[in-house]
Design a protein around this motif. Structure first.
Motif, short mmCIF file in Angstrom:
data_model
loop_
_atom_site.label_atom_id
_atom_site.label_comp_id
_atom_site.label_asym_id
_atom_site.label_seq_id
_atom_site.Cartn_x
_atom_site.Cartn_y
_atom_site.Cartn_z
N LEU A 1 4.36 8.62 -10.57
CA LEU A 1 3.60 8.83 -11.81
C LEU A 1 3.52 10.31 -12.19
CD1 LEU A 1 2.03 7.47 -14.06
CD2 LEU A 1 -0.04 7.65 -12.65
N PRO A 2 3.14 11.22 -11.27
CA PRO A 2 3.17 12.66 -11.65
C PRO A 2 4.56 13.15 -12.02
CG PRO A 2 1.88 12.33 -9.65
CD PRO A 2 2.56 11.04 -9.93
N PHE A 3 5.58 12.64 -11.33
CA PHE A 3 6.96 13.07 -11.65
C PHE A 3 7.34 12.67 -13.07
CE2 PHE A 3 11.45 11.85 -11.93
CZ PHE A 3 12.04 13.10 -11.77
N PHE A 4 7.02 11.44 -13.47
CA PHE A 4 7.38 11.00 -14.81
C PHE A 4 6.58 11.75 -15.88
CE2 PHE A 4 8.98 7.10 -12.61
CZ PHE A 4 10.29 7.20 -13.07
N ILE A 5 5.35 12.14 -15.55
CA ILE A 5 4.57 12.95 -16.50
C ILE A 5 5.24 14.31 -16.69
CG2 ILE A 5 2.38 14.14 -16.84
CD1 ILE A 5 1.02 11.78 -15.43
N VAL A 6 5.63 14.95 -15.57
CA VAL A 6 6.32 16.24 -15.65
C VAL A 6 7.67 16.08 -16.37
CG1 VAL A 6 7.37 18.09 -14.28
CG2 VAL A 6 5.16 17.16 -13.62
N LEU A 7 8.39 14.99 -16.08
CA LEU A 7 9.68 14.75 -16.74
C LEU A 7 9.50 14.60 -18.24
CD1 LEU A 7 12.73 14.20 -16.33
CD2 LEU A 7 12.14 11.77 -16.12
N LYS A 8 8.43 13.92 -18.63
CA LYS A 8 8.17 13.76 -20.06
C LYS A 8 7.89 15.10 -20.73
CE LYS A 8 4.31 13.08 -21.96
NZ LYS A 8 2.97 12.66 -22.41
N ILE A 9 7.09 15.94 -20.08
CA ILE A 9 6.76 17.25 -20.65
C ILE A 9 8.01 18.13 -20.74
CG2 ILE A 9 5.39 19.35 -20.30
CD1 ILE A 9 3.31 17.65 -18.89
N SER A 10 8.94 17.95 -19.79
CA SER A 10 10.14 18.80 -19.79
C SER A 10 11.02 18.55 -21.01
CB SER A 10 10.95 18.56 -18.51
OG SER A 10 11.56 17.28 -18.52
N PHE A 11 10.89 17.41 -21.67
CA PHE A 11 11.67 17.10 -22.86
C PHE A 11 10.89 17.40 -24.15
CE2 PHE A 11 13.85 14.24 -19.82
CZ PHE A 11 15.13 14.74 -19.98
N ALA A 12 9.71 18.01 -24.02
CA ALA A 12 8.90 18.35 -25.19
C ALA A 12 9.18 19.78 -25.63
CB ALA A 12 7.42 18.16 -24.87
N ILE B 1 0.83 -1.22 0.00
CA ILE B 1 0.00 0.00 0.00
C ILE B 1 0.86 1.27 0.00
CG2 ILE B 1 -1.60 1.36 1.41
CD1 ILE B 1 -3.06 -1.22 2.06
N PRO B 2 1.89 1.39 0.85
CA PRO B 2 2.73 2.60 0.76
C PRO B 2 3.43 2.76 -0.58
CG PRO B 2 3.10 1.45 2.83
CD PRO B 2 2.28 0.55 1.99
N PHE B 3 3.89 1.64 -1.17
CA PHE B 3 4.54 1.74 -2.48
C PHE B 3 3.54 2.15 -3.56
CE2 PHE B 3 7.80 -0.85 -0.40
CZ PHE B 3 8.95 -0.27 -0.91
N LEU B 4 2.30 1.64 -3.47
CA LEU B 4 1.27 2.04 -4.41
C LEU B 4 0.95 3.53 -4.27
CD1 LEU B 4 -0.82 1.24 -6.56
CD2 LEU B 4 -2.41 0.70 -4.69
N TRP B 5 0.88 3.99 -3.03
CA TRP B 5 0.63 5.41 -2.76
C TRP B 5 1.74 6.28 -3.36
CZ3 TRP B 5 -3.34 8.03 -0.29
CH2 TRP B 5 -3.08 9.36 0.05
#
Length: 306
Positions: free
Chosen positions: A35-46, A24-28
């Motif tokens: 997940l939000p960090f990787f989304i932001v990281l992806k946008i930073s390379f766009a 549960i803590p790892f899922l949290w």
């Protein structure tokens, strides 16, 4: 036999209680951090684009070919533009001195609470926590009324004859420091109190019996024992202050340059999401450093106890 095999298969599929507690803590962390960090990281390379959302995709899949194009220009812009460098340095400076002020003010308060009678400690802790029950926006607006030229502070000083004209406090860095220290002081006091209240008072008594002064006992016994509380409190203040936006925006002036304000401008005024995402990624990378140092100090202490 079929029933037994079915039970065994179900036991393999259904996680055990231990796996659930650990998972549960790892899922949290995955859902609300990774997940939000990787989304932001992806946008930073766009690249910025006039579209919804306002950036290009970094990967394309055409004719069974996957192409990934990483745009490093956003990070090169951060490294070459003095505005962003000044914003990072300004945020770190503001966070450092605010944390130091919170420590200098909060330590005596936490020590006084821990030294009070048991029945008074709960009351005093509640008094420290009560301001945090009000939204930070309302509390910052209240400070705008206190620190303005016609506010309560200038009115009091002028009525006492200490000043002849109002002091310009609002829209300065001093006002930001006041707002930050006021807002984050409870986050320094509570970890310190939780640490100080556990100290063995017999150590101070023994030091006193051996001829040690009160200040010497405090400096050589109480302060070293409260190291973990100091580190925890400093991290709880320093990390969020680096990315603070509300307080600098409402209480600060044009000279108050912090990364939170720059992020807001890039996201909502310039609508340059890739640059804003790169700013956020670099800020997170900077904040990881104190977290790693804290974890290392904790691990060394645990090794020493073992």
């Amino acid at each position: 036999m079929n029933t037994k095999k079915l039970k065994r298969r179900l036991q393999r599929i259904v996680p055990s209680g231990k796996q659930v507690v650990i998972g549960i803590p790892f899922l949290w962390l995955f859902l609300f951090f990774a997940l939000p960090f990787f989304i932001v990281l992806k946008i930073s390379f766009a690249e910025a684009d006039v579209a919804i959302p306002p950036y290009t995709e970094i990967y394309t899949y055409v004719e069974q070919k996957l192409q990934v194009v990483l745009n490093l220009a956003n990070y090169q812009l951060l490294a070459g533009d003095d505005l962003y460098i000044s914003a990072y340095l300004g945020s770190l400076k503001m966070a450092f001195f605010s944390t130091l002020l919170c420590l200098l003010i909060g330590y005596p308060m936490a020590y006084a609470i821990a030294s009070a009678r048991k029945e008074m400690q709960t009351v005093l802790v509640l008094l420290i926590m009560m301001p945090t029950w009000t939204a930070i926006l309302i509390r910052v607006y209240a400070w705008m009324g206190i620190l303005s030229n016609n506010g309560l502070l200038n009115g009091f000083l002028m009525s006492m004859g200490l000043i002849s004209e109002p002091l310009q406090i609002l829209n300065t860095n001093i006002a930001v420091y006041i707002g930050v220290v006021y807002s984050y002081l409870p986050f320094m006091i509570l970890p310190l109190y939780a640490n100080l209240v556990k100290h063995d008072q017999s150590l101070l008594e023994a030091a006193s019996d051996l001829g040690s002064s009160t200040f010497n006992s405090f400096w050589k016994i109480t302060v070293p024992l409260s190291k973990n509380g100091i580190i925890a409190g400093c991290m709880l203040v320093f990390i969020p202050v680096v990315g603070e936006f509300v307080i600098p925006e409402l209480l600060g002036g044009p000279e108050t340059l912090m990364i939170g304000k720059v992020l807001w401008q890039e996201f909502f005024n310039n609508r340059d999401w890739p640059v804003a995402s790169a700013l956020a990624v670099v800020m997170l990378a900077i904040l990881i450093v104190p977290i790693i140092l804290f974890n290392r100090s904790q691990a060394k202490e645990l090794e020493g106890k073992i």
